[in-house]
Design an enzyme around this catalytic site. Structure first.
Site, PDB file in Angstrom:
ATOM      1  N   HIS A 137       0.831  -1.191   0.000  1.00 45.40           N
ATOM      2  CA  HIS A 137       0.000   0.000   0.000  1.00 45.40           C
ATOM      3  C   HIS A 137       0.873   1.251   0.000  1.00 45.40           C
ATOM      4  CE1 HIS A 137      -2.875  -2.701   2.576  1.00 45.40           C
ATOM      5  NE2 HIS A 137      -2.705  -3.166   1.349  1.00 45.40           N
ATOM      6  N   TYR A 173      -9.898   6.558   3.842  1.00 42.82           N
ATOM      7  CA  TYR A 173      -9.423   5.200   4.063  1.00 42.82           C
ATOM      8  C   TYR A 173      -8.043   5.001   3.461  1.00 42.82           C
ATOM      9  CZ  TYR A 173      -8.549   0.314   3.759  1.00 42.82           C
ATOM     10  OH  TYR A 173      -7.927  -0.907   3.876  1.00 42.82           O
ATOM     11  N   ASP A 220      -8.526   0.833  -3.436  1.00 40.86           N
ATOM     12  CA  ASP A 220      -9.558   0.285  -2.548  1.00 40.86           C
ATOM     13  C   ASP A 220     -10.576   1.365  -2.222  1.00 40.86           C
ATOM     14  OD1 ASP A 220     -11.064  -1.082  -0.703  1.00 40.86           O
ATOM     15  OD2 ASP A 220      -9.418  -1.437   0.701  1.00 40.86           O
ATOM     16  N   HIS A 222     -13.285   0.705  -0.329  1.00 36.50           N
ATOM     17  CA  HIS A 222     -13.697   0.331   1.018  1.00 36.50           C
ATOM     18  C   HIS A 222     -15.205   0.423   1.219  1.00 36.50           C
ATOM     19  CE1 HIS A 222     -12.006  -0.573   5.155  1.00 36.50           C
ATOM     20  NE2 HIS A 222     -11.300  -1.301   4.295  1.00 36.50           N
ATOM     21  N   GLU A 246     -11.138  -2.287  -5.844  1.00 35.50           N
ATOM     22  CA  GLU A 246     -11.523  -3.156  -4.727  1.00 35.50           C
ATOM     23  C   GLU A 246     -12.717  -2.624  -3.940  1.00 35.50           C
ATOM     24  OE1 GLU A 246      -9.557  -4.694  -0.513  1.00 35.50           O
ATOM     25  OE2 GLU A 246      -8.279  -3.807  -2.044  1.00 35.50           O
ATOM     26  N   GLU A 272     -13.559  -9.422   1.078  1.00 41.33           N
ATOM     27  CA  GLU A 272     -12.941  -9.462   2.400  1.00 41.33           C
ATOM     28  C   GLU A 272     -13.964  -9.368   3.520  1.00 41.33           C
ATOM     29  OE1 GLU A 272     -11.136  -5.387   3.986  1.00 41.33           O
ATOM     30  OE2 GLU A 272     -10.513  -5.746   1.936  1.00 41.33           O
ATOM     31  N   ARG A 293     -11.382 -11.838  -2.667  1.00 34.40           N
ATOM     32  CA  ARG A 293     -10.522 -11.193  -1.666  1.00 34.40           C
ATOM     33  C   ARG A 293     -10.812 -11.643  -0.246  1.00 34.40           C
ATOM     34  NH1 ARG A 293      -6.836  -8.411  -0.802  1.00 34.40           N
ATOM     35  NH2 ARG A 293      -7.840  -6.751   0.360  1.00 34.40           N
ATOM     36  N   GLU A 349      -2.099  -9.745  -1.386  1.00 41.08           N
ATOM     37  CA  GLU A 349      -1.857  -8.547  -0.581  1.00 41.08           C
ATOM     38  C   GLU A 349      -0.701  -8.824   0.369  1.00 41.08           C
ATOM     39  OE1 GLU A 349      -4.336  -5.284   2.078  1.00 41.08           O
ATOM     40  OE2 GLU A 349      -5.192  -7.284   1.781  1.00 41.08           O
TER      41      GLU A 349
END
Length: 416
Positions: A137, A173, A220, A222, A246, A272, A293, A349
């Site tokens: 990241h 985020y 991402d 989020h 994502e 996720e 994910r 990741e």
């Protein structure tokens, strides 16, 4: 004390004698690990059960409910034991129960590898690749800071980088936000979706200019957009050729993902927040995902994850298992065993663990030149120094304190 009757006698006398949870936070992030001991002195296994935000609940579930059911069982009966745990609570699933189940499941696989003298990936059929490419990241308070971070990662050998830049307010985020961004609003520290939709394309426009074409870029969301907003963002990012976009919508709207995916030029990565294997399977079969994910411990561990990986192989979906700092080194080893044994692998990741984590978890795997390579030791190849672990007690409500402040300028709460 044995709490359940084994359905069949142990063929060699080997049995489970103790099951317990260990919680530690050497990086400040609560990590939950399950340890299973056996009647063979020294033979034990470790499994990841990390639900950081509710670690007390997971530990209590392991110690008070799940653990006693396993005493006297043979540790090789992984499929039967994990199915028994899944069904035993009557109401099934959820992140607390699934993480407790995952801790047991992974610990049993660790024992299986140690008994065989083989790394777990060999028990799964062996490698189809030598190592797994990972992404890290890159973040910054402003665009240039994000890109400077990305350049440092690229210089270290990473060719997949997720970009996140700070936003006005404290709800941003993956990068620092700015307090009192909307002083005249009911919630001056709020996060504004319209600002996000306007400025995110500018981040990637500048990224391609600075970073070039030889790096894969990820982002991402989020879970903060409506399906229509997700399509708007995906189309606005088309010129920058993202590796994936994502978590564009919240789980409540996953039924709309096929519509979003069909309209998105960028591959959609999601999963996720799933805490149900059937829901993950429906996502794959329903055409709502390009890269799956899942947080492997939140769906119950290695056993269900390898079944989802097989389903991905059959449908053209790829894997991108969730693995930031709130996955323990044991969980990383499990992710990597999946990565190197399935043709469905897409990307992994990554997280670079500091020395404190590596000391608590000897054998911790960290990426090198943009890749994770599995250890050749039996089982996971990871151990736990419990004396050191006790020196890093966890703190509650770290995530909750932040999540409570993730709101829009009008005061309405936003997915954290």
């Amino acid at each position: 004390m044995q709490e359940t009757q084994a359905p069949w006698p142990s063929r060699d006398g080997l049995t489970i004698t103790r099951v317990r949870a260990v919680v530690t936070a050497p990086e400040g992030i609560p990590l939950v690990v399950v340890r299973i001991d056996t009647s063979d002195d020294g033979l034990h296994g470790l499994g990841c059960a990390t639900f950081t935000q509710r670690f007390h609940a997971v530990a209590a579930t392991v110690d008070e409910h799940v653990g006693p059911m396993l005493i006297g069982r043979h540790p090789a009966d992984i499929e039967d034991i994990t199915r028994m745990i899944h069904l035993s609570s009557y109401w099934r699933g959820g992140p607390v129960l699934n993480n407790a189940l995952s801790g047991v499941d992974m610990a049993l696989w660790d024992i299986a590898g140690k008994r065989a003298g083989m790394p777990v990936y060999e028990l799964l059929g062996g490698r189809v690749r030598a190592a797994a490419p990972v992404y890290l990241h890159a973040e910054g308070a402003a665009v240039e800071g994000t890109l400077e971070h990305a350049q440092r990662l690229m210089a270290a050998g990473y060719r997949h980088v997720r970009l996140q830049t700070g936003q006005p307010g404290l709800g941003g985020y993956g990068a620092p936000g700015r307090a009192n961004a909307y002083p005249d609003a009911p919630h001056p520290d709020g996060w504004d979706v319209r600002h996000y939709l306007r400025t995110t394309p500018a981040l990637f426009d500048r990224a391609r200019e600075v970073l070039g074409e030889d790096v894969e870029l990820l982002h991402d969301v989020h879970s903060r957009l409506t399906p229509k907003e997700a399509i708007l963002l995906a189309r606005s990012l088309e010129p920058y050729r993202l590796f994936f976009l994502e978590d564009v919508v919240a789980p409540e709207h996953y039924d709309r993902l096929p519509e979003v995916r069909a309209a998105s030029p960028a591959p959609i990565a999601v999963g996720e927040l799933l805490v149900s294997v059937p829901d993950a399977a429906r996502l794959i079969l329903g055409g709502g995902v390009d890269l799956l994910r899942c947080h492997v411990s939140a769906i119950g561990g290695l056993t269900p994850a390898r079944k989802l990986a097989a389903l991905c192989e059959l449908t053209g979906v790829r894997t991108a298992w969730h693995s930031p700092g709130d996955v323990s080194p044991v969980g990383v080893a499990a992710n990597l065993a999946l990565d190197v044994t399935t043709p469905a692998f897409g990307i992994q990741e990554g997280h670079v663990y500091p020395d404190s984590v590596c000391e608590v978890f000897p054998g911790t795997l960290n990426p090198v030149r943009g890749h994770l390579r599995p250890a050749d030791l039996p089982g996971w190849g990871i151990e736990l120094d419990e004396k050191l672990a006790a020196a890093y007690p966890p703190v509650t409500h770290l995530h909750e304190r932040w999540a409570a402040r993730v709101r829009r300028p009008d005061g309405g709460i936003e997915p954290p």
